[in-house]
Design a protein around this motif. Structure first.
Motif, PDB file in Angstrom:
ATOM      1  N   PHE A 292      34.154 -73.739  69.670  1.00 12.12           N
ATOM      2  CA  PHE A 292      35.174 -73.158  70.541  1.00 12.12           C
ATOM      3  C   PHE A 292      35.777 -74.233  71.443  1.00 12.12           C
ATOM      4  CE2 PHE A 292      36.357 -71.193  74.594  1.00 12.12           C
ATOM      5  CZ  PHE A 292      37.300 -70.278  74.159  1.00 12.12           C
ATOM      6  N   ARG A 293      34.929 -75.013  72.064  1.00 11.55           N
ATOM      7  CA  ARG A 293      35.413 -76.055  72.975  1.00 11.55           C
ATOM      8  C   ARG A 293      36.208 -77.135  72.244  1.00 11.55           C
ATOM      9  NH1 ARG A 293      30.099 -76.675  76.855  1.00 11.55           N
ATOM     10  NH2 ARG A 293      30.530 -74.816  78.072  1.00 11.55           N
ATOM     11  N   ARG A 294      35.771 -77.499  71.040  1.00 12.58           N
ATOM     12  CA  ARG A 294      36.477 -78.534  70.273  1.00 12.58           C
ATOM     13  C   ARG A 294      37.864 -78.074  69.854  1.00 12.58           C
ATOM     14  NH1 ARG A 294      33.227 -81.033  65.590  1.00 12.58           N
ATOM     15  NH2 ARG A 294      35.140 -82.217  65.474  1.00 12.58           N
ATOM     16  N   PHE A 295      38.081 -76.787  69.757  1.00 15.36           N
ATOM     17  CA  PHE A 295      39.404 -76.274  69.414  1.00 15.36           C
ATOM     18  C   PHE A 295      40.235 -75.996  70.664  1.00 15.36           C
ATOM     19  CE2 PHE A 295      42.480 -72.946  68.622  1.00 15.36           C
ATOM     20  CZ  PHE A 295      43.095 -73.376  67.466  1.00 15.36           C
TER      21      PHE A 295
ATOM     22  N   ALA B  96      45.169 -78.706  76.342  1.00 17.17           N
ATOM     23  CA  ALA B  96      45.751 -79.960  76.851  1.00 17.17           C
ATOM     24  C   ALA B  96      47.125 -80.206  76.228  1.00 17.17           C
ATOM     25  CB  ALA B  96      44.818 -81.124  76.569  1.00 17.17           C
ATOM     26  N   LEU B  97      47.234 -80.001  74.932  1.00 15.27           N
ATOM     27  CA  LEU B  97      48.509 -80.192  74.247  1.00 15.27           C
ATOM     28  C   LEU B  97      49.570 -79.257  74.811  1.00 15.27           C
ATOM     29  CD1 LEU B  97      50.027 -81.533  71.849  1.00 15.27           C
ATOM     30  CD2 LEU B  97      49.309 -79.560  70.494  1.00 15.27           C
ATOM     31  N   PHE B  98      49.226 -77.996  74.998  1.00 18.91           N
ATOM     32  CA  PHE B  98      50.193 -77.048  75.532  1.00 18.91           C
ATOM     33  C   PHE B  98      50.595 -77.408  76.960  1.00 18.91           C
ATOM     34  CE2 PHE B  98      51.517 -73.237  77.786  1.00 18.91           C
ATOM     35  CZ  PHE B  98      52.572 -72.836  76.973  1.00 18.91           C
ATOM     36  N   LEU B  99      49.632 -77.801  77.785  1.00 22.19           N
ATOM     37  CA  LEU B  99      49.963 -78.164  79.168  1.00 22.19           C
ATOM     38  C   LEU B  99      50.873 -79.384  79.236  1.00 22.19           C
ATOM     39  CD1 LEU B  99      46.604 -77.474  81.033  1.00 22.19           C
ATOM     40  CD2 LEU B  99      48.764 -76.223  81.257  1.00 22.19           C
ATOM     41  N   VAL B 100      50.619 -80.364  78.383  1.00 19.54           N
ATOM     42  CA  VAL B 100      51.504 -81.542  78.341  1.00 19.54           C
ATOM     43  C   VAL B 100      52.913 -81.109  77.951  1.00 19.54           C
ATOM     44  CG1 VAL B 100      52.003 -83.666  77.059  1.00 19.54           C
ATOM     45  CG2 VAL B 100      49.707 -83.259  77.953  1.00 19.54           C
ATOM     46  N   TRP B 101      53.023 -80.294  76.915  1.00 22.35           N
ATOM     47  CA  TRP B 101      54.314 -79.786  76.457  1.00 22.35           C
ATOM     48  C   TRP B 101      55.009 -79.012  77.579  1.00 22.35           C
ATOM     49  CZ3 TRP B 101      58.647 -79.107  74.138  1.00 22.35           C
ATOM     50  CH2 TRP B 101      59.173 -77.865  73.804  1.00 22.35           C
ATOM     51  N   TYR B 102      54.273 -78.188  78.299  1.00 25.71           N
ATOM     52  CA  TYR B 102      54.846 -77.409  79.390  1.00 25.71           C
ATOM     53  C   TYR B 102      55.324 -78.313  80.528  1.00 25.71           C
ATOM     54  CZ  TYR B 102      55.227 -74.317  83.387  1.00 25.71           C
ATOM     55  OH  TYR B 102      55.695 -73.665  84.491  1.00 25.71           O
ATOM     56  N   PHE B 103      54.489 -79.267  80.935  1.00 23.22           N
ATOM     57  CA  PHE B 103      54.880 -80.145  82.051  1.00 23.22           C
ATOM     58  C   PHE B 103      56.026 -81.079  81.674  1.00 23.22           C
ATOM     59  CE2 PHE B 103      50.617 -79.053  83.844  1.00 23.22           C
ATOM     60  CZ  PHE B 103      51.112 -78.406  84.961  1.00 23.22           C
ATOM     61  N   VAL B 104      56.103 -81.489  80.421  1.00 16.16           N
ATOM     62  CA  VAL B 104      57.255 -82.278  79.975  1.00 16.16           C
ATOM     63  C   VAL B 104      58.525 -81.447  80.139  1.00 16.16           C
ATOM     64  CG1 VAL B 104      58.399 -83.227  77.919  1.00 16.16           C
ATOM     65  CG2 VAL B 104      56.037 -83.873  78.451  1.00 16.16           C
ATOM     66  N   TYR B 105      58.449 -80.187  79.746  1.00 20.48           N
ATOM     67  CA  TYR B 105      59.598 -79.299  79.901  1.00 20.48           C
ATOM     68  C   TYR B 105      59.994 -79.154  81.375  1.00 20.48           C
ATOM     69  CZ  TYR B 105      62.191 -74.892  80.119  1.00 20.48           C
ATOM     70  OH  TYR B 105      63.119 -73.927  80.384  1.00 20.48           O
TER      71      TYR B 105
ATOM     72  N   PHE C 110      58.246 -70.322  74.461  1.00 24.20           N
ATOM     73  CA  PHE C 110      57.821 -69.012  73.944  1.00 24.20           C
ATOM     74  C   PHE C 110      57.293 -69.142  72.522  1.00 24.20           C
ATOM     75  CE2 PHE C 110      60.747 -67.582  77.271  1.00 24.20           C
ATOM     76  CZ  PHE C 110      59.948 -66.649  77.906  1.00 24.20           C
ATOM     77  N   ALA C 111      58.027 -69.855  71.702  1.00 25.58           N
ATOM     78  CA  ALA C 111      57.616 -70.015  70.299  1.00 25.58           C
ATOM     79  C   ALA C 111      56.249 -70.695  70.207  1.00 25.58           C
ATOM     80  CB  ALA C 111      58.664 -70.817  69.538  1.00 25.58           C
ATOM     81  N   SER C 112      56.038 -71.739  71.001  1.00 23.87           N
ATOM     82  CA  SER C 112      54.754 -72.446  70.928  1.00 23.87           C
ATOM     83  C   SER C 112      53.599 -71.554  71.391  1.00 23.87           C
ATOM     84  CB  SER C 112      54.799 -73.748  71.732  1.00 23.87           C
ATOM     85  OG  SER C 112      54.974 -73.495  73.110  1.00 23.87           O
ATOM     86  N   THR C 113      53.853 -70.680  72.347  1.00 21.66           N
ATOM     87  CA  THR C 113      52.807 -69.754  72.795  1.00 21.66           C
ATOM     88  C   THR C 113      52.392 -68.833  71.655  1.00 21.66           C
ATOM     89  OG1 THR C 113      53.634 -69.808  75.060  1.00 21.66           O
ATOM     90  CG2 THR C 113      52.241 -67.941  74.460  1.00 21.66           C
ATOM     91  N   PHE C 114      53.363 -68.283  70.945  1.00 22.99           N
ATOM     92  CA  PHE C 114      53.045 -67.399  69.820  1.00 22.99           C
ATOM     93  C   PHE C 114      52.385 -68.167  68.681  1.00 22.99           C
ATOM     94  CE2 PHE C 114      56.423 -64.842  71.861  1.00 22.99           C
ATOM     95  CZ  PHE C 114      55.665 -63.704  72.102  1.00 22.99           C
ATOM     96  N   ILE C 115      52.844 -69.369  68.424  1.00 24.78           N
ATOM     97  CA  ILE C 115      52.259 -70.187  67.352  1.00 24.78           C
ATOM     98  C   ILE C 115      50.803 -70.515  67.677  1.00 24.78           C
ATOM     99  CG2 ILE C 115      52.337 -72.467  66.266  1.00 24.78           C
ATOM    100  CD1 ILE C 115      55.451 -72.219  66.493  1.00 24.78           C
ATOM    101  N   ILE C 116      50.546 -70.928  68.914  1.00 24.25           N
ATOM    102  CA  ILE C 116      49.165 -71.237  69.317  1.00 24.25           C
ATOM    103  C   ILE C 116      48.283 -69.993  69.179  1.00 24.25           C
ATOM    104  CG2 ILE C 116      47.703 -71.783  71.309  1.00 24.25           C
ATOM    105  CD1 ILE C 116      49.936 -73.748  72.172  1.00 24.25           C
ATOM    106  N   THR C 117      48.813 -68.839  69.559  1.00 25.35           N
ATOM    107  CA  THR C 117      48.044 -67.598  69.440  1.00 25.35           C
ATOM    108  C   THR C 117      47.722 -67.296  67.984  1.00 25.35           C
ATOM    109  OG1 THR C 117      49.071 -66.720  71.435  1.00 25.35           O
ATOM    110  CG2 THR C 117      48.031 -65.129  69.961  1.00 25.35           C
ATOM    111  N   MET C 118      48.695 -67.445  67.096  1.00 20.63           N
ATOM    112  CA  MET C 118      48.459 -67.182  65.672  1.00 20.63           C
ATOM    113  C   MET C 118      47.483 -68.189  65.077  1.00 20.63           C
ATOM    114  SD  MET C 118      52.131 -65.892  64.194  1.00 20.63           S
ATOM    115  CE  MET C 118      52.934 -67.441  64.496  1.00 20.63           C
ATOM    116  N   VAL C 119      47.614 -69.452  65.454  1.00 19.64           N
ATOM    117  CA  VAL C 119      46.698 -70.480  64.954  1.00 19.64           C
ATOM    118  C   VAL C 119      45.278 -70.197  65.440  1.00 19.64           C
ATOM    119  CG1 VAL C 119      46.099 -72.931  65.152  1.00 19.64           C
ATOM    120  CG2 VAL C 119      48.449 -72.267  64.665  1.00 19.64           C
TER     121      VAL C 119
END
Length: 115
Positions: A28-31, A37-46, A76-85
């Motif tokens: 769980f932690r490895r995923f 971290a990836l999502f937060l970087v993407w969000y803060f870049v935005y 929004f799209a990345s949030t849904f994609i992360i949820t599906m993944v």
């Protein structure tokens, strides 16, 4: 009453020390940590681009569609994609181990070995 609570606490402690639970937590932690971290970087870049790169974000791509709008929709799209993944990953990698652990808990056969 106290005896029942002691048995429940022992069961929970055994689960916590079991190899299956340790593996479940490790996977769980490895995923989740890298994905977060990836999502937060993407969000803060935005957010930073929206605040400091007005001209870039206001660049029109097509009609009234700007780079900033596309990045915002990408959030929004990345949030849904992360949820599906995550859902697919959990179904394939976590659920079987969690189910096995649940059955051991219900049967009272949890190994409390050191992880």
């Amino acid at each position: 009453m106290s005896d029942m609570r002691d048995r429940e606490l022992t069961t929970y402690r055994n689960v916590q020390l079991s190899p299956d639970f340790s593996e479940l937590r490790r996977r769980f932690r490895r995923f989740v940590f890298p994905m977060t971290a990836l999502f937060l970087v993407w969000y803060f870049v935005y957010v930073l681009l929206a605040d400091y790169a007005h001209d870039f974000m206001a660049t029109k791509v097509w009609g009234n569609i700007t780079v900033g709008l596309l990045f915002g929709l990408g959030q929004f799209a990345s949030t849904f994609i992360i949820t599906m993944v995550y859902a697919r990953w959990a179904n394939n990698r976590q659920d079987a181990v969690a189910e096995r652990l649940r059955l051991h808990i219900e049967e009272g056969t949890v190994d409390g070995g050191a992880a």
